[in-house]
Design a protein around this motif. Structure first.
Motif, PDB file in Angstrom:
ATOM      1  N   THR A   1     -10.965  43.587  41.030  1.00  0.00           N
ATOM      2  CA  THR A   1      -9.952  44.566  40.644  1.00  0.00           C
ATOM      3  C   THR A   1     -10.439  45.946  41.049  1.00  0.00           C
ATOM      4  O   THR A   1     -11.633  46.248  40.931  1.00  0.00           O
ATOM      5  CB  THR A   1      -9.674  44.549  39.122  1.00  0.00           C
ATOM      6  OG1 THR A   1     -10.887  44.870  38.434  1.00  0.00           O
ATOM      7  CG2 THR A   1      -9.176  43.189  38.663  1.00  0.00           C
TER       8      THR A   1
ATOM      9  N   SER B   1      -9.020  50.190  41.093  1.00  0.00           N
ATOM     10  CA  SER B   1      -8.009  51.184  40.753  1.00  0.00           C
ATOM     11  C   SER B   1      -8.598  52.570  41.018  1.00  0.00           C
ATOM     12  O   SER B   1      -9.823  52.713  41.086  1.00  0.00           O
ATOM     13  CB  SER B   1      -7.574  51.040  39.288  1.00  0.00           C
ATOM     14  OG  SER B   1      -8.668  51.295  38.424  1.00  0.00           O
ATOM     15  N   PRO B   2      -7.778  53.584  41.207  1.00  0.00           N
ATOM     16  CA  PRO B   2      -6.314  53.575  41.128  1.00  0.00           C
ATOM     17  C   PRO B   2      -5.690  53.040  42.418  1.00  0.00           C
ATOM     18  O   PRO B   2      -6.401  52.696  43.352  1.00  0.00           O
ATOM     19  CB  PRO B   2      -5.989  55.065  40.964  1.00  0.00           C
ATOM     20  CG  PRO B   2      -7.091  55.759  41.721  1.00  0.00           C
ATOM     21  CD  PRO B   2      -8.315  54.917  41.531  1.00  0.00           C
ATOM     22  N   ASP B   3      -4.380  52.971  42.459  1.00  0.00           N
ATOM     23  CA  ASP B   3      -3.636  52.645  43.667  1.00  0.00           C
ATOM     24  C   ASP B   3      -2.617  53.753  43.874  1.00  0.00           C
ATOM     25  O   ASP B   3      -1.717  53.883  43.055  1.00  0.00           O
ATOM     26  CB  ASP B   3      -2.935  51.296  43.537  1.00  0.00           C
ATOM     27  CG  ASP B   3      -2.269  50.851  44.846  1.00  0.00           C
ATOM     28  OD1 ASP B   3      -2.492  51.530  45.886  1.00  0.00           O
ATOM     29  OD2 ASP B   3      -1.548  49.840  44.828  1.00  0.00           O
TER      30      ASP B   3
ATOM     31  N   ILE C   1      -6.085  54.381  46.358  1.00  0.00           N
ATOM     32  CA  ILE C   1      -7.480  54.802  46.245  1.00  0.00           C
ATOM     33  C   ILE C   1      -7.629  56.049  47.103  1.00  0.00           C
ATOM     34  O   ILE C   1      -7.237  56.052  48.270  1.00  0.00           O
ATOM     35  CB  ILE C   1      -8.419  53.683  46.737  1.00  0.00           C
ATOM     36  CG1 ILE C   1      -8.256  52.423  45.876  1.00  0.00           C
ATOM     37  CG2 ILE C   1      -9.860  54.158  46.757  1.00  0.00           C
ATOM     38  CD1 ILE C   1      -8.837  51.169  46.483  1.00  0.00           C
TER      39      ILE C   1
ATOM     40  N   THR D   1     -12.647  52.748  40.485  1.00  0.00           N
ATOM     41  CA  THR D   1     -13.071  51.875  39.402  1.00  0.00           C
ATOM     42  C   THR D   1     -12.897  50.442  39.884  1.00  0.00           C
ATOM     43  O   THR D   1     -11.816  50.067  40.363  1.00  0.00           O
ATOM     44  CB  THR D   1     -12.224  52.115  38.138  1.00  0.00           C
ATOM     45  OG1 THR D   1     -12.373  53.482  37.739  1.00  0.00           O
ATOM     46  CG2 THR D   1     -12.668  51.216  36.997  1.00  0.00           C
TER      47      THR D   1
ATOM     48  N   GLN E   1     -16.732  46.328  34.994  1.00  0.00           N
ATOM     49  CA  GLN E   1     -15.978  47.499  35.436  1.00  0.00           C
ATOM     50  C   GLN E   1     -16.921  48.693  35.583  1.00  0.00           C
ATOM     51  O   GLN E   1     -17.624  49.060  34.644  1.00  0.00           O
ATOM     52  CB  GLN E   1     -14.856  47.807  34.445  1.00  0.00           C
ATOM     53  CG  GLN E   1     -13.865  48.810  34.985  1.00  0.00           C
ATOM     54  CD  GLN E   1     -12.665  48.932  34.081  1.00  0.00           C
ATOM     55  OE1 GLN E   1     -12.770  49.411  32.951  1.00  0.00           O
ATOM     56  NE2 GLN E   1     -11.522  48.498  34.568  1.00  0.00           N
TER      57      GLN E   1
END
Length: 195
Positions: A54, A56-58, A60, A67, A151
């Motif tokens: 995973t 993020s953000p989208d 980038i 993250t 994460q």
């Protein structure tokens, strides 16, 4: 126009875009990576698989913070020589065109990914954070077992990219192998936009 002729013209135009002029790199600012997606593309019993990823953000943003978390496993030790075959395609006028290997970027065959890792992070040097904190290896061999990156936040600095790789939709496939056997396959799709 005959469809074959149209496809030939589009492929020639894409290759000209990629191969004409110098193969120079340029420092790009305000890069945005959108629509990042991935999947395993090897057989169901492939020894090495990515289980989760995973980010993020989208989109980038580069430079900026990313993250990410990931988990994967390998049923066999991954040691040198560890071949890596990369196929990079760019969408041009609705067609996917294979990007040739230029300056070791594009659709390239790397004889030993372990050697590349050693060039990026010299042996004897600690793995970069957060790998070091979580006891994750960054050099070959990678022992058989499961790996997990909780994460974590990474800072992505400005980067140099080949001039032809700065805008567009891409798909990348990487096949990891050893002694003629495929160990794992990962396919990624994304869009890159830069100022």
């Amino acid at each position: 126009m005959d469809k074959r002729v149209a496809v030939t013209v589009l492929v020639a135009a894409a290759l000209a875009q990629v191969s004409c002029g110098s193969f120079g790199w340029k420092k790009v600012r305000n890069v945005r990576v959108l629509g990042f997606d991935w999947k395993n593309c090897g057989p169901p019993d492939a020894p090495a698989v990515l289980k989760t990823l995973t980010m993020s953000p989208d989109p980038i943003s580069i430079p900026g913070d990313l993250t990410a978390s990931a988990s994967g496993s390998t049923a066999v030790e991954l040691g040198a020589p560890l071949s890596l075959n990369v196929t990079l395609e760019k969408e041009v006028a609705g067609f996917w065109v294979k990007v040739p290997c230029l300056d070791e970027v594009g659709s390239c065959h790397y004889k030993d990914a372990c050697d590349i890792l050693s060039q990026l992070i010299p042996p004897g040097q600690d793995c970069p954070e957060p790998l070091h904190t979580y006891g994750l290896p960054c050099h070959c061999p990678f022992k058989a077992g499961s790996y997990m990156l909780p994460q974590s936040i990474f800072y992505l600095p400005n980067i140099d990219l080949p001039y032809w790789l700065t805008n567009g939709d891409y798909r990348v496939q990487g096949v990891l192998g050893s002694q003629g056997k495929e160990l794992g396959c990962l396919k990624v799709t994304l869009s890159i936009h830069s100022d």
